[in-house]
Design a protein around this motif. Structure first.
Motif, PDB file in Angstrom:
ATOM      1  N   SER A   1       0.810  -1.217   0.000  1.00  0.00           N
ATOM      2  CA  SER A   1       0.000   0.000   0.000  1.00  0.00           C
ATOM      3  C   SER A   1       0.845   1.270   0.000  1.00  0.00           C
ATOM      4  CB  SER A   1      -0.923   0.009   1.220  1.00  0.00           C
ATOM      5  OG  SER A   1      -0.159   0.000   2.411  1.00  0.00           O
TER       6      SER A   1
ATOM      7  N   SER B   1      -6.930   2.046  -0.071  1.00  0.00           N
ATOM      8  CA  SER B   1      -6.109   1.030   0.611  1.00  0.00           C
ATOM      9  C   SER B   1      -6.247   1.174   2.125  1.00  0.00           C
ATOM     10  CB  SER B   1      -4.644   1.157   0.199  1.00  0.00           C
ATOM     11  OG  SER B   1      -4.107   2.414   0.572  1.00  0.00           O
TER      12      SER B   1
ATOM     13  N   SER C   1      -5.057  -3.840  -2.220  1.00  0.00           N
ATOM     14  CA  SER C   1      -4.147  -2.948  -2.956  1.00  0.00           C
ATOM     15  C   SER C   1      -2.902  -3.711  -3.399  1.00  0.00           C
ATOM     16  CB  SER C   1      -3.752  -1.746  -2.095  1.00  0.00           C
ATOM     17  OG  SER C   1      -3.072  -2.162  -0.929  1.00  0.00           O
TER      18      SER C   1
ATOM     19  N   ASN D   1      -4.679   2.990  -7.280  1.00  0.00           N
ATOM     20  CA  ASN D   1      -4.898   1.611  -6.835  1.00  0.00           C
ATOM     21  C   ASN D   1      -5.725   0.923  -7.910  1.00  0.00           C
ATOM     22  OD1 ASN D   1      -5.198  -0.768  -5.461  1.00  0.00           O
ATOM     23  ND2 ASN D   1      -6.394   0.076  -3.771  1.00  0.00           N
TER      24      ASN D   1
END
Length: 829
Positions: free
Chosen positions: A155, A284, A318, A336
């Motif tokens: 992330s 995320s 993510s 993402n």
């Protein structure tokens, strides 16, 4: 004559057993705080006393100087001191070392390296160090300044899915244990740190060993081992509250309680915490809950400890990386995406991560730890455990057609076109339990450890359609388009001897028998049912030489064999998408499940090193040479969930030098430095590539001998400056990671693409070198009223706001977050 003999006896009694006085002070070896009610006893007698509230004692008794004092205190290691030695010493202060976990002393003495005594390359972090600068970091990030250690975060802001590497080896080949209980998933070999969030808040000690791991801490390790000892027991009652807030809407709330000693026999510890963040990459987010409860009972020769810890977690997925051109772009690097395509340095197609692509999982750990001191020289340690895992993740399946979901006429369905906007739910249910006994026998010249590991793992995996448009009639969420069960049985036995030749030379020898049995069964639709078992002998030898007290030299050798993960043999979750069992075939076309195409990896590890230790500074040097047969390496591709696809390389070499130093410049300033230079290459290997020749799809062998192995940087450097003065603590951490490759094609990639233009769809496989610095500062003091302590702290990560990617697999790069902040407060009641 009788009178002379009687007079002689009486005079000797007065000489050797006249009443004398012994006095002194008992303190904690680290804090130097006095220990009240510590016991002082003359061995072999019932004569003794206890310390007062200031740790001071005075013992008046008849004794001779050849007798021994026995000093003991609950939660501390017992000391035995010859009275003559004590009386002639200048300092009348006796320091007692805290027992890390009284029910785990065999584990501690058998696996925790001792500076200047252990012939292994290791580093360790104690509770007092964790308390200084731990805030919200996950274990991989917190350990990343140790020698030869790196990490990356999917992330970007180091919360959620984080992965640690030691000497470049990923955590699938690092043995991780908590209280001596293995944490690597038996099927996948990975460690999912988010399943025990805030573990460091309950940690007493961490040891990180580089190179082959010891059988004392479980299943064979290739790259290294991480041993975490938990439960922050204390002899004093305390209640601590903390709260912090930071960038990306990051928040943490926690409370911990320690009972102190209850009836001089019991101690309890409890901690609850919650960690929230919106995440650096879009969508995320995380929502982690953590609990840890421990109780211990101390008896004279027996200790019993109960641990219960874990935490329900939820997060937004993510796991997909980004193309390299996004790394330097402050907007694009936060995307993402669940899928993307590129043309040059631009996106040609993107599919954003859906808000309903989420994960929920819970994995409680139950531990019963016992240690029985059978005699002064013989101890038995037992660890019984149960780990339950249950959860799901939902991910986009809009690309899937009716055949992937098995919604075909062969299965009794009448589809009206492909499903639309599908959301797939992947579910896993795990159950693992086992017993790890260890026996310690101390003898005149050392210690013999004998132990075993018994682990039974069972799992159920299935996938369903959580949501989709245009489904055939009768389809509900209970319909499972794949389902199978997995089983792993692990039985290990080890013998570990430490032998002291004299005060200058000691060596250890270890032999481990490691048995692993995989089984995949009750597969829905295809009925592939197979089992595989392996038995390995893993020997280790080491010698340590101390020519002078400050200097030690060591050499060690180990041979380790380790099985692939179950998914390397067959990815049953993707069977509807064309994945096949990776086994040879019989003449009738059926699979020969006794002929796996993926082989166990085998390593010979040679290590030599030295360390020089004084009160003001320490210095360490280590050289390693690791030769592999059939090393399991990343091939540059990833699966549907962002995990690397792996295969065997016939022969590989990893060699390098590690240097570390610790310098106390002043009483309040400390400098820590470490660096690694290594070479990691395939000495003999072939990979098979899919390409086209005259518009005909074909598979060709590609010789990759002498190529560098993806994921292994050549250079690693860390530097830390610590300042600690009158309640003010600060440290600055700086890290430099040299360039490395995202696959095994290194600088030859462009020449390969010239010959076979379509064998991969990317042309830049270099993870550029990067530098990062972090700052932490805190102030702790004792208020006049109500509180026992108050601490305020601030943290700045990526101090110079560098834009870089910390890792890559093939074409997918994982950017690290920009400069970010965290601040908080801790209260002691």
């Amino acid at each position: 004559m009788k009178q002379v003999i009687i007079l002689f006896i009486i005079s000797n009694l007065f000489l050797f057993a006249q009443e004398k006085i012994i006095d002194g002070k008992i303190v904690d070896a680290e804090s130097l705080l006095p220990l009240s009610s510590a016991n002082i006893l003359i061995e072999g007698t019932e004569t003794g006393t206890t310390t007062n509230s200031n740790g001071i004692f005075q013992l008046s008794a008849s004794f001779n100087n050849e007798q021994t004092l026995r000093i003991s205190y609950v939660g501390y290691q017992t000391r035995q001191i010859k009275i003559s030695d004590y009386l002639t010493s200048q300092e009348k202060i006796i320091m007692l070392e805290q027992m890390i976990i009284p029910s785990q002393t065999i584990l501690v003495t058998g696996s925790i390296g001792m500076p200047g005594l252990s012939p292994i390359a290791f580093a360790k972090i104690k509770r007092k160090d964790i308390e200084k600068d731990y805030t919200v970091q996950d274990v991989p990030e917190y350990l990343s300044t140790l020698p030869s250690t790196t990490f990356y975060s999917e992330s970007g802001n180091n919360l959620g899915y984080n992965y640690i590497s030691i000497r470049g080896f990923d955590q699938r080949r690092i043995s991780v244990s908590v209280n001596g209980i293995p944490q690597n998933d038996p099927e996948d070999h990975n460690v999912y740190w988010l399943d025990f969030p805030d573990l460091l808040a309950s940690t007493e000690l961490i040891q990180v060993q580089r190179g082959s791991g010891s059988g004392v801490i479980g299943y064979p390790a290739i790259g290294g081992s991480i041993n975490i000892i938990t439960s922050n027991f204390s002899d004093k009652k305390s209640l601590n509250l903390s709260s912090s807030i930071g960038s990306y809407n990051t928040r943490k709330y926690s409370a911990s309680y320690s009972s102190g000693l209850v009836d001089n026999k019991y101690s309890f510890y409890a901690k609850l915490s919650k960690l929230l963040s919106s995440g650096y990459k879009n969508s995320s987010w995380i929502d982690f809950n953590s609990y840890h409860f421990s109780a211990i009972r101390y008896d004279k020769d027996f200790a019993t400890q109960l641990n219960f810890f874990g935490g329900p977690v939820a997060d937004g997925l993510s796991y997909t990386g980004l193309p390299k051109f996004t790394v330097k772009d402050k907007n694009l690097r936060r995307l993402n995406l669940s899928y993307w395509e590129t043309e040059g340095d631009k996106f040609s197609y993107t599919l954003k991560r859906r808000p309903d692509e989420i994960e929920n999982f819970s994995q409680p750990h139950f531990e019963l730890l016992n240690e029985y001191n059978i005699s002064d020289n013989v101890s038995f340690n037992s660890a019984l455990f149960l780990i339950l895992g249950n959860g799901f993740f939902d991910y986009d399946g809009s690309w899937a057609d009716t055949s992937y979901f098995r919604l075909t006429s062969d299965n009794g369905f009448k589809p009206n076109g492909n499903p639309g906007n599908a959301l797939i739910r992947a579910m896993v249910e795990n159950r693992q339990y086992g017993w790890i006994p260890r026996l310690s026998i101390k003898h005149k010249n050392g210690e013999l450890l004998i132990g075993s590991e018994i682990r039974i793992h069972r799992s159920l995996h299935w996938g369903s359609i959580n949501y989709a448009e245009n489904l055939p009639a009768g389809i509900t969420k209970e319909f499972r388009y794949y389902q199978y069960k997995g089983a792993v049985d692990i039985f290990n036995f080890f013998v570990h001897e430490t032998f002291n030749v004299n005060n200058n030379i000691n060596f250890f020898g270890e032999a481990q028998l490691a048995y692993n049995k995989y089984r995949l069964y009750e597969e829905k639709y295809l009925n592939n049912d197979f089992s595989l078992d392996n038995l390995f002998l893993n020997p280790r030898l080491g010698i340590n030489y101390k020519p002078v007290n400050e200097l030690n030299l060591f050499a060690a050798f180990a041979r380790v064999s380790r099985v692939p993960r179950l998914k390397n043999y067959y990815d049953a979750a993707e069977s509807s998408g064309g994945e096949l069992p990776q086994f040879g075939k019989n003449t009738d076309g059926s699979y020969n499940f006794n002929d796996p195409l993926v082989k166990p990896e085998k390593m010979n590890d040679f290590e030599i090193g030295s360390s020089y230790l004084t009160e003001k500074y320490s210095f360490g040097l280590n050289l390693f040479y690791m030769m592999f047969n059939d090393e399991i390496v990343k091939s540059g591709q990833i699966d549907r969930f962002g995990q690397p696809v792996t295969g065997n390389a016939e022969k590989t070499i990893h060699t390098g030098i590690e240097i570390s130093g610790n310098f106390k410049l002043f009483d309040f300033i400390e400098l820590v430095l470490n660096g690694t230079y290594s070479k990691n290459y395939i000495s003999k290997g072939v990979t098979f590539i899919k390409t086209k020749i005259n518009d005909v799809k074909t598979i060709l062998p590609l010789d990759i001998s002498k190529n560098k192995i993806g994921g292994f940087p050549d250079y690693l450097l860390n530097g830390i400056i610590k300042f600690n003065y009158k309640g003010i603590y600060a440290n600055v951490e700086a890290k430099y990671v040299g360039k490395f490759y995202s696959d095994n094609y290194d600088e030859n990639l462009k020449s390969y693409l010239t010959l076979y233009p379509d064998f991969v769809d990317y042309s830049d496989n270099v993870v550029d070198p990067y530098f990062e610095a972090n700052l932490f500062i805190s102030y702790e003091f004792q208020p006049k009223y109500f509180l026992t302590s108050l601490k305020i702290f601030g943290q700045v990560n990526n101090l110079f706001n560098n834009l870089y990617a910390s890792y890559a697999i093939g074409k997918e790069f994982f950017p690290s977050a920009e400069r970010n902040f965290l601040t908080g407060i801790q209260l002691g009641l």
